[in-house]
Design an enzyme around this catalytic site. Structure first.
Site, PDB file in Angstrom:
ATOM      1  CB  CYS A  57      -0.884   0.031   1.243  1.00  0.00           C
ATOM      2  SG  CYS A  57      -1.909  -1.423   1.419  1.00  0.00           S
ATOM      3  N   GLY A  74      -1.092   0.813  -4.959  1.00  0.00           N
ATOM      4  CA  GLY A  74      -2.352   0.160  -4.651  1.00  0.00           C
ATOM      5  C   GLY A  74      -3.495   0.821  -5.367  1.00  0.00           C
ATOM      6  CG  ASN A 123       3.339   0.121   2.868  1.00  0.00           C
ATOM      7  OD1 ASN A 123       4.438   0.555   2.588  1.00  0.00           O
ATOM      8  ND2 ASN A 123       2.883  -1.001   2.362  1.00  0.00           N
ATOM      9  N   GLY A 124       2.100  -2.398   4.963  1.00  0.00           N
ATOM     10  CA  GLY A 124       2.884  -3.494   5.521  1.00  0.00           C
ATOM     11  C   GLY A 124       1.998  -4.623   5.972  1.00  0.00           C
ATOM     12  CE1 TYR A 159       6.318  -4.207 -10.396  1.00  0.00           C
ATOM     13  CE2 TYR A 159       5.837  -4.660  -8.096  1.00  0.00           C
ATOM     14  CZ  TYR A 159       5.413  -4.439  -9.385  1.00  0.00           C
ATOM     15  OH  TYR A 159       4.088  -4.426  -9.667  1.00  0.00           O
TER      16      TYR A 159
END
Ligand code: SF4
Length: 509
Positions: free
Chosen positions: A23, A50, A124-125, A267
């Site tokens: 995210c 996201g 995020n995570g 990436y």
């Protein structure tokens, strides 16, 4: 590319269908600015992290208002929505999720009422021990709306805050309780908080809006778009609090050996994002050059798979002297294919998104550079597409090592049995995707191309910086694959004090 290959069946936390996200988070504290619009544009810059849902929470000095829904940032918010969300501080979230996690309640920010104070949290995570934490909270009477680990974190913070009467104490004790990779932003009516896991696995940076305020974001590209200047990273284990009293820092939990996700460099992050003074673009370009040194091939044209394969393809071409050109055209109006849940849809997604440029590839020996191979299905389709367009040879070069291990810290890689390189040798993968040759960048080579710091590279090596409880990883590893936890000091996740028994410190100020 590999977007569609990387994400498939949801990992499970223990026995439930908890959600696991890659995210983007954003936060701003700027009382004299339009914080909702700043957050909107910040989230726009993070949309690549996201596309499943988006949300913004605004603190107006008296309360917190949250608007969130499924869809892209531009689909969730109208101009009128943003105008109605005036305030002095805000947080935002863009979320990736798969089947089972697409409901409104899984969208973030999550919010929780602590007596008469509302908090909102964006994460995020992935937290690896929230199944036990959630059960304890439920026993203590805390209700849940979703199955997400993020909501567990939000409620845990709320529980400790209620008990201590101080939000920072709540955050600090929640950080001591949860395990995993996380970068979080939290909002109350008059303050913004940002904090990060003790290994610094997931990224979080701080920027300044001149003298008008502060911004925090997953990537520096989100600072650029709102006119903020990068100040520094949120440090591993640190809590940053921004309010009328200025910007304050405290250590929420002692830092552990640094383990920044190396896949961000390969990436996830946008090429214009800067990490430790170096742009992601320049790192990927170097990966291409290193790949060419390690795995040269005689060919006529180097192409990249859009988008993240382009910089390493340029680097590969520069190092070898083989011309670089476009060989695949991307339809930019199709959402990234990894949001599509079924294999059939994913395959259709690739065809919808990419087409070979036969003018450039016909009659030529092609080097195709891509960022990763996860399942192998996308690479197979692209190689076939290039050959159908007339390429005489297709040599595939990947600017990272073989992905052989699942990720538990915020990336939805498949269970190990679905990772093609965990099941097949490079030669077998080459045969499966129909390439004339295949080579991966070595781990040593990759490390040479990124800034010097501590990295998590567990998806290549199986050396995980945070111990994974067995309940969390059950069924995720293939027989014969034994993960290593080099930093495990014996205090394994899940063996913490009971939530109800934790003694709470006094606030730091
Ligand atoms: S396992 Fe891989 S994707 Fe997950 S945090 Fe580590 S390097 Fe990143």
């Amino acid at each position: 590319m590999g977007y569609d290959e990387r994400f498939g069946q949801q990992p499970r936390v223990g026995e439930d269908d908890s959600l696991h996200d890659e995210c983007g988070v954003f936060g701003v504290w700027a009382p004299n600015r339009d914080v909702a619009r700043i957050t909107y544009f910040g989230l726009h810059a993070l949309q690549h992290r996201g596309q499943e849902s988006a949300g913004i929470a605004v603190g107006n000095g008296e309360t917190v208002r949250v608007r969130k829904d499924r869809g892209l940032v531009s689909q969730v918010f109208t101009d009128a929505d943003l105008t109605a969300m005036a305030g002095k501080c805000a947080i935002g979230h863009v979320r990736y999720g798969t089947a089972g996690g697409r409901g409104f309640d899984a969208a973030q920010p999550h919010f929780s009422l602590i007596d008469d104070v509302t908090i909102a949290l964006a994460h995020n995570g992935t937290l690896v021990n929230t199944d036990g934490v959630r059960s304890e909270l439920e026993e203590l009477g805390v209700p849940f709306r979703s199955n997400t680990d993020s909501e567990v974190a939000c409620e845990l913070i709320g529980y400790f805050t209620k008990k201590s009467g101080h939000l920072r104490v709540g955050i600090r004790h929640a950080m001591q309780m949860v395990e995993g990779g996380y970068a979080m932003v939290l909002l109350r009516e008059n303050a913004l908080y940002a904090f990060r896991d003790p290994n610094g696995i997931r990224p979080l940076v701080i920027g300044a809006l001149g003298t008008e305020g502060w911004v925090v974001a997953s990537e520096t590209c989100a600072l650029d778009i709102v006119g903020a200047t990068y100040v520094r990273d949120v440090r591993p284990g640190e809590i940053v609090r921004i309010s009328d009293g200025g910007i304050l820092s405290e250590q929420g939990i002692a830092p552990q050996p640094e383990a920044q996700c190396i896949f961000e460099d390969v990436y996830f992050s946008r090429p214009d994002t800067v990490i430790r003074g170096r742009s992601i673009y320049s790192m990927r370009y170097e990966m291409g050059r290193q790949l060419a040194r390690e795995a040269p091939v005689d060919a006529d044209l180097v192409i990249g798979v859009p988008d993240s394969g382009m910089p390493p393809a340029e680097g590969y071409a520069a190092q070898t002297g083989i011309p670089f050109g476009e060989g695949l055209i991307k339809n930019r109006y199709v959402a990234r294919t990894f949001i599509q849940p079924t294999q059939e849809m994913r395959e259709m997604g690739v065809r919808m998104k990419l087409n070979a440029l036969s003018d450039n590839v016909a009659g030529r020996r092609i080097v195709m550079v891509d960022d990763s191979i996860v399942r192998g299905t996308t690479s197979k389709q692209i190689v076939r597409m290039l050959k159908e367009a007339g390429a005489t040879e297709v040599h595939v070069r990947i600017n990272c090592p073989e992905v052989r291990w699942p990720c538990f810290y915020g990336i939805d890689t498949d269970v190990q049995k679905q990772l093609i390189s965990a099941n097949k040798s490079a030669e077998e993968v080459c045969e499966y995707i129909g390439a004339d040759s295949l080579a991966f960048l070595s781990l040593e080579g990759l490390r040479r191309c990124v800034p010097e710091c501590g990295y998590c590279d567990a998806c290549y090596t199986g050396r995980y910086p945070v111990t994974i409880p067995e309940r969390f990883s059950a069924g995720k590893f293939l027989d014969g694959f034994t993960p290593e936890f080099p930093y495990d000091d014996g205090s394994r996740p899940g063996e913490k004090d009971a939530i109800a028994n934790m003694e709470l410190d006094a606030p730091a100020d």
